[in-house]
Design a protein around this motif. Sequence first.
Motif, PDB file in Angstrom:
ATOM      1  N   ASP A  53       1.495 -25.396  11.444  1.00 25.88           N
ATOM      2  CA  ASP A  53       2.596 -26.600  10.721  1.00 25.88           C
ATOM      3  C   ASP A  53       2.068 -26.115   9.108  1.00 25.88           C
ATOM      4  OD1 ASP A  53       3.548 -28.639   9.237  1.00 25.88           O
ATOM      5  OD2 ASP A  53       2.047 -30.313  10.109  1.00 25.88           O
ATOM      6  N   PRO A  54       3.297 -25.909   8.449  1.00 24.74           N
ATOM      7  CA  PRO A  54       3.297 -25.430   6.915  1.00 24.74           C
ATOM      8  C   PRO A  54       2.461 -26.411   6.290  1.00 24.74           C
ATOM      9  CG  PRO A  54       5.592 -25.225   7.878  1.00 24.74           C
ATOM     10  CD  PRO A  54       4.807 -26.108   8.932  1.00 24.74           C
ATOM     11  N   GLY A  55       2.254 -27.568   6.362  1.00 26.38           N
ATOM     12  CA  GLY A  55       1.649 -28.569   5.607  1.00 26.38           C
ATOM     13  C   GLY A  55       0.256 -28.577   6.143  1.00 26.38           C
ATOM     14  N   SER A  56      -0.376 -28.028   7.105  1.00 27.74           N
ATOM     15  CA  SER A  56      -1.490 -28.103   7.599  1.00 27.74           C
ATOM     16  C   SER A  56      -2.626 -27.682   6.631  1.00 27.74           C
ATOM     17  CB  SER A  56      -1.911 -27.441   8.852  1.00 27.74           C
ATOM     18  OG  SER A  56      -1.810 -26.310   8.846  1.00 27.74           O
ATOM     19  N   ASP A  57      -3.925 -28.283   6.929  1.00 25.73           N
ATOM     20  CA  ASP A  57      -5.064 -27.679   5.846  1.00 25.73           C
ATOM     21  C   ASP A  57      -5.309 -26.304   6.413  1.00 25.73           C
ATOM     22  OD1 ASP A  57      -5.397 -30.007   4.763  1.00 25.73           O
ATOM     23  OD2 ASP A  57      -7.011 -30.561   6.200  1.00 25.73           O
ATOM     24  N   ALA A  58      -5.117 -25.869   7.603  1.00 23.96           N
ATOM     25  CA  ALA A  58      -5.412 -24.384   7.758  1.00 23.96           C
ATOM     26  C   ALA A  58      -4.467 -23.326   7.421  1.00 23.96           C
ATOM     27  CB  ALA A  58      -5.418 -24.320   9.605  1.00 23.96           C
ATOM     28  N   ALA A  59      -3.162 -23.848   7.208  1.00 19.87           N
ATOM     29  CA  ALA A  59      -2.082 -22.974   6.433  1.00 19.87           C
ATOM     30  C   ALA A  59      -2.258 -23.007   5.101  1.00 19.87           C
ATOM     31  CB  ALA A  59      -0.454 -23.754   6.576  1.00 19.87           C
ATOM     32  N   ALA A  60      -2.956 -23.943   4.420  1.00 16.92           N
ATOM     33  CA  ALA A  60      -3.304 -23.941   3.029  1.00 16.92           C
ATOM     34  C   ALA A  60      -4.410 -23.051   2.931  1.00 16.92           C
ATOM     35  CB  ALA A  60      -3.631 -25.289   2.466  1.00 16.92           C
ATOM     36  N   MET A  61      -5.429 -23.095   3.667  1.00 14.72           N
ATOM     37  CA  MET A  61      -6.515 -22.070   3.440  1.00 14.72           C
ATOM     38  C   MET A  61      -6.070 -20.742   3.783  1.00 14.72           C
ATOM     39  SD  MET A  61      -9.876 -23.719   5.563  1.00 14.72           S
ATOM     40  CE  MET A  61      -8.998 -24.504   6.999  1.00 14.72           C
ATOM     41  N   LEU A  62      -5.424 -20.404   4.778  1.00 13.24           N
ATOM     42  CA  LEU A  62      -4.770 -19.048   5.000  1.00 13.24           C
ATOM     43  C   LEU A  62      -3.933 -18.504   3.789  1.00 13.24           C
ATOM     44  CD1 LEU A  62      -4.198 -19.442   8.708  1.00 13.24           C
ATOM     45  CD2 LEU A  62      -6.176 -18.118   7.633  1.00 13.24           C
ATOM     46  N   ALA A  63      -3.054 -19.433   3.146  1.00 14.22           N
ATOM     47  CA  ALA A  63      -2.535 -18.875   2.015  1.00 14.22           C
ATOM     48  C   ALA A  63      -3.284 -18.359   0.910  1.00 14.22           C
ATOM     49  CB  ALA A  63      -1.405 -20.163   1.604  1.00 14.22           C
ATOM     50  N   ARG A  64      -4.295 -19.297   0.648  1.00 17.83           N
ATOM     51  CA  ARG A  64      -5.209 -18.906  -0.281  1.00 17.83           C
ATOM     52  C   ARG A  64      -5.877 -17.367   0.007  1.00 17.83           C
ATOM     53  NH1 ARG A  64      -6.284 -24.399  -0.313  1.00 17.83           N
ATOM     54  NH2 ARG A  64      -7.930 -24.031   0.884  1.00 17.83           N
ATOM     55  N   ILE A  65      -6.435 -17.294   1.394  1.00 12.08           N
ATOM     56  CA  ILE A  65      -6.929 -16.078   2.004  1.00 12.08           C
ATOM     57  C   ILE A  65      -5.851 -14.831   1.866  1.00 12.08           C
ATOM     58  CG2 ILE A  65      -7.460 -14.909   3.895  1.00 12.08           C
ATOM     59  CD1 ILE A  65      -9.091 -17.573   4.759  1.00 12.08           C
ATOM     60  N   GLN A  66      -4.758 -14.997   2.014  1.00  9.90           N
ATOM     61  CA  GLN A  66      -3.618 -14.327   1.741  1.00  9.90           C
ATOM     62  C   GLN A  66      -3.417 -13.406   0.550  1.00  9.90           C
ATOM     63  OE1 GLN A  66      -0.048 -15.439   4.394  1.00  9.90           O
ATOM     64  NE2 GLN A  66      -0.293 -13.239   4.765  1.00  9.90           N
ATOM     65  N   ASN A  67      -3.464 -14.511  -0.497  1.00 11.12           N
ATOM     66  CA  ASN A  67      -3.334 -14.045  -1.711  1.00 11.12           C
ATOM     67  C   ASN A  67      -4.843 -13.362  -2.149  1.00 11.12           C
ATOM     68  OD1 ASN A  67      -1.688 -14.546  -4.306  1.00 11.12           O
ATOM     69  ND2 ASN A  67      -3.823 -14.888  -5.088  1.00 11.12           N
ATOM     70  N   GLU A  68      -5.688 -13.955  -1.809  1.00 10.78           N
ATOM     71  CA  GLU A  68      -7.141 -12.930  -2.246  1.00 10.78           C
ATOM     72  C   GLU A  68      -7.221 -11.731  -1.548  1.00 10.78           C
ATOM     73  OE1 GLU A  68      -9.909 -17.063  -2.835  1.00 10.78           O
ATOM     74  OE2 GLU A  68     -10.212 -16.199  -0.845  1.00 10.78           O
ATOM     75  N   LEU A  69      -6.513 -11.626  -0.514  1.00  8.05           N
ATOM     76  CA  LEU A  69      -6.757 -10.218   0.207  1.00  8.05           C
ATOM     77  C   LEU A  69      -5.860  -9.260  -0.626  1.00  8.05           C
ATOM     78  CD1 LEU A  69      -6.534 -11.069   4.193  1.00  8.05           C
ATOM     79  CD2 LEU A  69      -8.224  -9.924   2.916  1.00  8.05           C
ATOM     80  N   PHE A  70      -4.756  -9.578  -1.126  1.00  7.55           N
ATOM     81  CA  PHE A  70      -4.121  -8.876  -2.363  1.00  7.55           C
ATOM     82  C   PHE A  70      -4.836  -8.623  -3.325  1.00  7.55           C
ATOM     83  CE2 PHE A  70      -0.165  -8.934   0.110  1.00  7.55           C
ATOM     84  CZ  PHE A  70       0.638  -7.970  -0.537  1.00  7.55           C
ATOM     85  N   ASP A  71      -5.474  -9.513  -3.593  1.00 13.15           N
ATOM     86  CA  ASP A  71      -6.790  -9.125  -4.859  1.00 13.15           C
ATOM     87  C   ASP A  71      -7.800  -8.393  -4.486  1.00 13.15           C
ATOM     88  OD1 ASP A  71      -5.665 -11.431  -6.266  1.00 13.15           O
ATOM     89  OD2 ASP A  71      -7.347 -12.685  -6.176  1.00 13.15           O
ATOM     90  N   LEU A  72      -8.235  -8.400  -3.140  1.00 14.37           N
ATOM     91  CA  LEU A  72      -9.168  -7.312  -2.693  1.00 14.37           C
ATOM     92  C   LEU A  72      -8.607  -6.123  -2.650  1.00 14.37           C
ATOM     93  CD1 LEU A  72     -11.931  -6.969  -1.167  1.00 14.37           C
ATOM     94  CD2 LEU A  72     -10.728  -7.671   0.788  1.00 14.37           C
ATOM     95  N   GLY A  73      -7.526  -5.863  -2.056  1.00 17.36           N
ATOM     96  CA  GLY A  73      -6.772  -4.577  -2.049  1.00 17.36           C
ATOM     97  C   GLY A  73      -6.643  -4.008  -3.463  1.00 17.36           C
ATOM     98  N   ALA A  74      -6.421  -4.900  -4.671  1.00 14.77           N
ATOM     99  CA  ALA A  74      -6.582  -4.271  -6.086  1.00 14.77           C
ATOM    100  C   ALA A  74      -7.759  -3.972  -6.336  1.00 14.77           C
ATOM    101  CB  ALA A  74      -5.956  -5.462  -6.833  1.00 14.77           C
ATOM    102  N   ASP A  75      -8.899  -4.841  -5.987  1.00 13.04           N
ATOM    103  CA  ASP A  75     -10.236  -4.577  -6.283  1.00 13.04           C
ATOM    104  C   ASP A  75     -10.712  -3.121  -5.784  1.00 13.04           C
ATOM    105  OD1 ASP A  75     -13.269  -4.441  -6.625  1.00 13.04           O
ATOM    106  OD2 ASP A  75     -13.208  -6.625  -6.505  1.00 13.04           O
ATOM    107  N   LEU A  76     -10.484  -2.910  -4.419  1.00 17.11           N
ATOM    108  CA  LEU A  76     -10.896  -1.729  -3.870  1.00 17.11           C
ATOM    109  C   LEU A  76     -10.034  -0.413  -4.423  1.00 17.11           C
ATOM    110  CD1 LEU A  76     -10.724  -2.624  -0.089  1.00 17.11           C
ATOM    111  CD2 LEU A  76     -12.785  -2.322  -1.612  1.00 17.11           C
ATOM    112  N   ALA A  77      -8.707  -0.756  -4.980  1.00 23.14           N
ATOM    113  CA  ALA A  77      -8.018   0.408  -5.554  1.00 23.14           C
ATOM    114  C   ALA A  77      -8.395   0.615  -6.973  1.00 23.14           C
ATOM    115  CB  ALA A  77      -6.658   0.065  -5.406  1.00 23.14           C
ATOM    116  N   THR A  78      -9.302  -0.213  -7.585  1.00 20.32           N
ATOM    117  CA  THR A  78      -9.694   0.004  -8.740  1.00 20.32           C
ATOM    118  C   THR A  78     -10.955   0.496  -9.337  1.00 20.32           C
ATOM    119  OG1 THR A  78      -8.341  -2.095  -9.560  1.00 20.32           O
ATOM    120  CG2 THR A  78      -9.956  -1.356 -11.217  1.00 20.32           C
ATOM    121  N   PRO A  79     -11.347   1.678  -9.688  1.00 21.26           N
ATOM    122  CA  PRO A  79     -12.638   2.072  -9.968  1.00 21.26           C
ATOM    123  C   PRO A  79     -13.496   1.356 -10.924  1.00 21.26           C
ATOM    124  CG  PRO A  79     -10.974   3.898  -9.741  1.00 21.26           C
ATOM    125  CD  PRO A  79     -10.177   2.626  -9.904  1.00 21.26           C
TER     126      PRO A  79
END
Length: 193
Positions: A53-79
């Motif tokens: 359900d798009p309005g669920s707490d689980a969906a909100a947690m996972l939306a934050r995680i998806q954004n952070e996974l992009f942050d993580l990829g940028a972190d790994l790609a930055t010496p």
Amino acid sequence: MVKLNKIYTRTGDDGTTGLVDGSRIAKSAPLMAAIGDVDEANSWVGVAVAALDPGSDAAAMLARIQNELFDLGADLATPADIQFGFGPHDMALRIVPGQIARLEDEIDAMNDDLEALRSFILPGGTEAAARLHVARAVARRAERAAVAAGADRDLNPLALTYLNRLSDHLFVLTRHLNAAASGDILWKPGATR
């Protein structure tokens, strides 16, 4: 701000790819395997979100995680920066302690409502939980790949911690989602002998 007008650049046709600092490495390098696994984990999280359900707490947690996974990829790609190391600064996106603390807080909150494990559990349950089990397994692979990449180059230690905590988070979230349905699917050792 990211702005992409052209998707293909032809710069990777020689089997290399660019890091954030402009340096190039082989697409087959351990670091690129780790970044690719992070991307795959993010994709599987997105597949799981589609079953929630798009309005669920689980969906909100996972939306934050998806954004952070992009942050993580940028972190790994930055010496590491000569002046700042792996600390956050204007020129580098880094995983920070607060992101890990939030994952831990969410794990603890979800775990408070769950029964103690009496057995290992099998991947499955609700559609979203089954999809998150795949994301969890890929997150574990990403962690192994990042550890391997760290043997060749310095990586932000918080990036590795984030990956470890992420797979824990996804595991507890699968249990949380399944608890609201028919519960965990327990492993029955030797049941088919």
